[in-house]
Design an enzyme around this catalytic site. Structure first.
Site, PDB file in Angstrom:
ATOM      1  N   VAL A  92       0.828  -1.205   0.000  1.00  0.00           N
ATOM      2  CA  VAL A  92       0.000   0.000   0.000  1.00  0.00           C
ATOM      3  C   VAL A  92       0.861   1.252   0.000  1.00  0.00           C
ATOM      4  O   VAL A  92       0.600   2.208  -0.747  1.00  0.00           O
ATOM      5  CB  VAL A  92      -0.967   0.003   1.195  1.00  0.00           C
ATOM      6  CG1 VAL A  92      -1.798   1.289   1.202  1.00  0.00           C
ATOM      7  CG2 VAL A  92      -1.892  -1.214   1.137  1.00  0.00           C
ATOM      8  N   LYS A 132      -6.380  -1.330   9.578  1.00  0.00           N
ATOM      9  CA  LYS A 132      -7.645  -1.668  10.261  1.00  0.00           C
ATOM     10  C   LYS A 132      -7.410  -2.169  11.679  1.00  0.00           C
ATOM     11  O   LYS A 132      -8.206  -1.903  12.582  1.00  0.00           O
ATOM     12  CB  LYS A 132      -8.406  -2.714   9.442  1.00  0.00           C
ATOM     13  CG  LYS A 132      -7.729  -4.065   9.341  1.00  0.00           C
ATOM     14  CD  LYS A 132      -8.374  -4.995   8.349  1.00  0.00           C
ATOM     15  CE  LYS A 132      -8.051  -4.631   6.940  1.00  0.00           C
ATOM     16  NZ  LYS A 132      -6.671  -4.953   6.524  1.00  0.00           N
ATOM     17  N   GLU A 148     -10.108   6.010   5.750  1.00  0.00           N
ATOM     18  CA  GLU A 148     -11.041   5.487   4.751  1.00  0.00           C
ATOM     19  C   GLU A 148     -10.641   4.100   4.257  1.00  0.00           C
ATOM     20  O   GLU A 148     -11.490   3.228   4.064  1.00  0.00           O
ATOM     21  CB  GLU A 148     -11.123   6.459   3.563  1.00  0.00           C
ATOM     22  CG  GLU A 148     -12.059   6.033   2.459  1.00  0.00           C
ATOM     23  CD  GLU A 148     -13.508   6.034   2.900  1.00  0.00           C
ATOM     24  OE1 GLU A 148     -14.099   4.930   2.982  1.00  0.00           O
ATOM     25  OE2 GLU A 148     -14.051   7.115   3.173  1.00  0.00           O
ATOM     26  N   ILE A 184     -13.078   0.947  -1.680  1.00  0.00           N
ATOM     27  CA  ILE A 184     -14.518   1.240  -1.632  1.00  0.00           C
ATOM     28  C   ILE A 184     -14.758   2.409  -0.675  1.00  0.00           C
ATOM     29  O   ILE A 184     -14.450   2.295   0.519  1.00  0.00           O
ATOM     30  CB  ILE A 184     -15.331   0.031  -1.132  1.00  0.00           C
ATOM     31  CG1 ILE A 184     -15.033  -1.212  -1.974  1.00  0.00           C
ATOM     32  CG2 ILE A 184     -16.815   0.337  -1.146  1.00  0.00           C
ATOM     33  CD1 ILE A 184     -15.633  -2.481  -1.414  1.00  0.00           C
ATOM     34  N   GLU A 226      -2.706 -15.064   2.507  1.00  0.00           N
ATOM     35  CA  GLU A 226      -1.354 -15.145   3.039  1.00  0.00           C
ATOM     36  C   GLU A 226      -0.965 -16.606   3.269  1.00  0.00           C
ATOM     37  O   GLU A 226      -1.816 -17.505   3.295  1.00  0.00           O
ATOM     38  CB  GLU A 226      -1.267 -14.375   4.363  1.00  0.00           C
ATOM     39  CG  GLU A 226      -1.634 -12.918   4.270  1.00  0.00           C
ATOM     40  CD  GLU A 226      -0.590 -12.087   3.546  1.00  0.00           C
ATOM     41  OE1 GLU A 226       0.558 -12.573   3.394  1.00  0.00           O
ATOM     42  OE2 GLU A 226      -0.920 -10.966   3.127  1.00  0.00           O
ATOM     43  N   ASP A 251     -10.112 -10.440  10.363  1.00  0.00           N
ATOM     44  CA  ASP A 251     -10.047  -9.259   9.505  1.00  0.00           C
ATOM     45  C   ASP A 251     -11.424  -8.616   9.371  1.00  0.00           C
ATOM     46  O   ASP A 251     -11.576  -7.400   9.527  1.00  0.00           O
ATOM     47  CB  ASP A 251      -9.509  -9.661   8.132  1.00  0.00           C
ATOM     48  CG  ASP A 251      -9.479  -8.502   7.147  1.00  0.00           C
ATOM     49  OD1 ASP A 251      -8.569  -7.679   7.249  1.00  0.00           O
ATOM     50  OD2 ASP A 251     -10.372  -8.436   6.284  1.00  0.00           O
ATOM     51  N   LYS A 291     -13.076  -4.790  10.798  1.00  0.00           N
ATOM     52  CA  LYS A 291     -13.771  -3.854   9.916  1.00  0.00           C
ATOM     53  C   LYS A 291     -15.177  -3.542  10.410  1.00  0.00           C
ATOM     54  O   LYS A 291     -15.603  -2.373  10.395  1.00  0.00           O
ATOM     55  CB  LYS A 291     -13.797  -4.424   8.501  1.00  0.00           C
ATOM     56  CG  LYS A 291     -12.423  -4.512   7.860  1.00  0.00           C
ATOM     57  CD  LYS A 291     -12.461  -5.231   6.517  1.00  0.00           C
ATOM     58  CE  LYS A 291     -11.090  -5.313   5.885  1.00  0.00           C
ATOM     59  NZ  LYS A 291     -11.103  -6.061   4.599  1.00  0.00           N
ATOM     60  N   GLY A 345      -6.028  -4.629  -2.468  1.00  0.00           N
ATOM     61  CA  GLY A 345      -5.216  -4.413  -3.665  1.00  0.00           C
ATOM     62  C   GLY A 345      -4.391  -3.151  -3.535  1.00  0.00           C
ATOM     63  O   GLY A 345      -4.780  -2.195  -2.853  1.00  0.00           O
TER      64      GLY A 345
END
Length: 415
Positions: free
Chosen positions: A12, A100, A124, A131, A185, A196, A200, A298
């Site tokens: 990222v 997160k 965000e 998204i 992973e 995960d 979120k 991604g």
């Protein structure tokens, strides 16, 4: 010129640097000044990077640079991310993160520090990758009283379940394929065990209802126990199996929050979200159901959300965006066993017909599911909505006294 710093040059972080470099004119048009990467913090060497002269291994180079007022955190994990972000916010620097785990664990504290220092803490990219969801909830849906949020929040598990549904692929083979394609992973526990998705839905719940919801208060079930038999029964019932993160307001003081595999009816907007895509449904009293859909992870999709937050910080260098929730002790979370749901039950018994009669006597109305290829001793039915603790207690009695063995229990999603 606006100098910024990036902490972490992985997938990222490198995407953020790439977008800043390749979209200079677009970003200049958005803020009227050039955004300039002054520091990149990473312990590794990147001699071939176009930003090779900006790298540092010393956090103090960022912390003590008074020119840098916006910091991007893309290191991941809790430590030292937490300490670095807290330090930056305490010095009045605005921070943007895609982390997160950090937001789910320390969001309330970091938002409070940002407020005290008239800085911004934006995230965000922490929930839906590319998204948009945090900003729409905080701004576009602000006139709504949100009663429920439910979504497919993890692309890896959605890919695995899609392969099981469409190609009759076992969980083990689908997971191996996800790893080969880079979706999962080497250690996939955070995805397939639901952690995960839990982080979120905690962030979304905290934002929607104004109190920090910590992951350890949320009942979290993954997809490791889902079989092709369960997938087939879901189809017979009229739906598909999805890993759903869900939070629902029960009353003004209580929310019901869970992450678990669920039967989702085919007429639900979430049923046809497949492969690595995510979908988040927000139910407001004015808008009704609003669904946000796209790639939840991604390099560039996530980086684009980070850069959008960064530009938001540039626009609010002398003012603070209102994004806040209070800390809490999780007392607003309904105990998992009190949650009310319909439930799919599959098991085996010496006499299938007798098992149905005993289940009907124990539960009242049940909906029997017939599968032509089922073994003679297999049974499957749907229990009408009741508290989880009552379903579990009734099934335990049937197992103990009636010789029934339960193999699968999967929630029915009211979505």
């Amino acid at each position: 010129m606006i100098p910024v710093a990036i902490m972490g040059h992985g997938v990222v972080g490198s995407g953020v640097a790439e977008i800043i470099a390749t979209h200079k004119q677009k970003l200049f048009a958005a803020v009227g000044e050039e955004v300039y990467i002054k520091h990149i913090l990473d312990l590794r060497e990147f001699p071939d990077s176009p930003f090779a002269d900006r790298f540092t291994k010393n956090f103090e180079d960022i912390s003590n640079d008074i020119e840098v007022r916006i910091v991007v955190e893309t290191m991941g994990g809790l430590h030292p991310s937490y300490e670095y972000v807290k330090d930056c916010l305490s010095k009045g620097k605005s921070v943007v993160t895609s982390n997160k785990e950090l937001v789910a664990a320390y969001g309330a504290e970091l938002l409070a520090i940002a407020s005290e220092q008239n800085a911004n803490f934006l995230f965000e990219a922490s929930v839906g990758g590319g998204i948009p969801i945090i900003r729409p909830m905080n701004q576009c849906l602000v006139a709504n009283n949100v009663s429920e949020i439910a979504g497919i929040l993890n692309g890896t598990t959605n890919f695995i379940l899609t392969k099981m549904i469409r190609e009759n692929m076992s969980f083990e083979k689908a997971l191996k394929l996800a790893q080969e394609l880079g979706y999962a992973e080497r250690n996939p526990a955070a995805d397939v065990e639901g952690h995960d998705a839990c982080r979120k839905i905690c962030i979304l719940a905290s934002l929607a209802f104004g109190k920090h919801i910590y992951p350890d208060a949320v009942r979290t079930e993954g997809i490791t126990g889902i079989t092709l038999e369960d997938v087939e029964y879901a189809s017979i019932w009229g739906g598909v199996i999805k890993l759903i993160g869900s939070v629902k307001k029960i009353d003004k003081d209580t929310i019901d929050i869970i992450v678990a595999p669920m039967f989702v009816p085919l007429n639900s907007q979430l049923a046809n979200i497949d492969d690595v895509f995510n979908g988040i449904m927000v139910r407001g009293d004015c808008t009704g159901d609003v669904v946000f859909y796209g790639r939840g992870a991604g390099k560039l999709p996530t980086a684009s959300a980070v850069v959008a937050d960064m530009i938001d910080c540039v626009k609010h260098l002398k003012s603070r965006k209102y994004l806040f929730w209070a800390d809490s002790d999780n007392s607003s979370v309904l105990p998992a066993e009190k949650s009310v749901t319909a439930m799919f039950v599959r098991g085996v018994a010496n006499n299938r017909i007798d098992a149905y009669y005993k289940a009907k006597d124990a539960f009242g109305d049940i909906h029997i599911l017939h599968k032509a290829s089922a073994p003679e001793n297999e049974f499957a039915f749907i229990v009408e909505p009741m508290a989880i603790e009552d379903i579990d207690a009734t099934l335990a009695r049937l197992e103990e006294k009636e010789g029934i063995q339960v193999i699968s229990k999967i929630r029915i999603g009211d979505l």
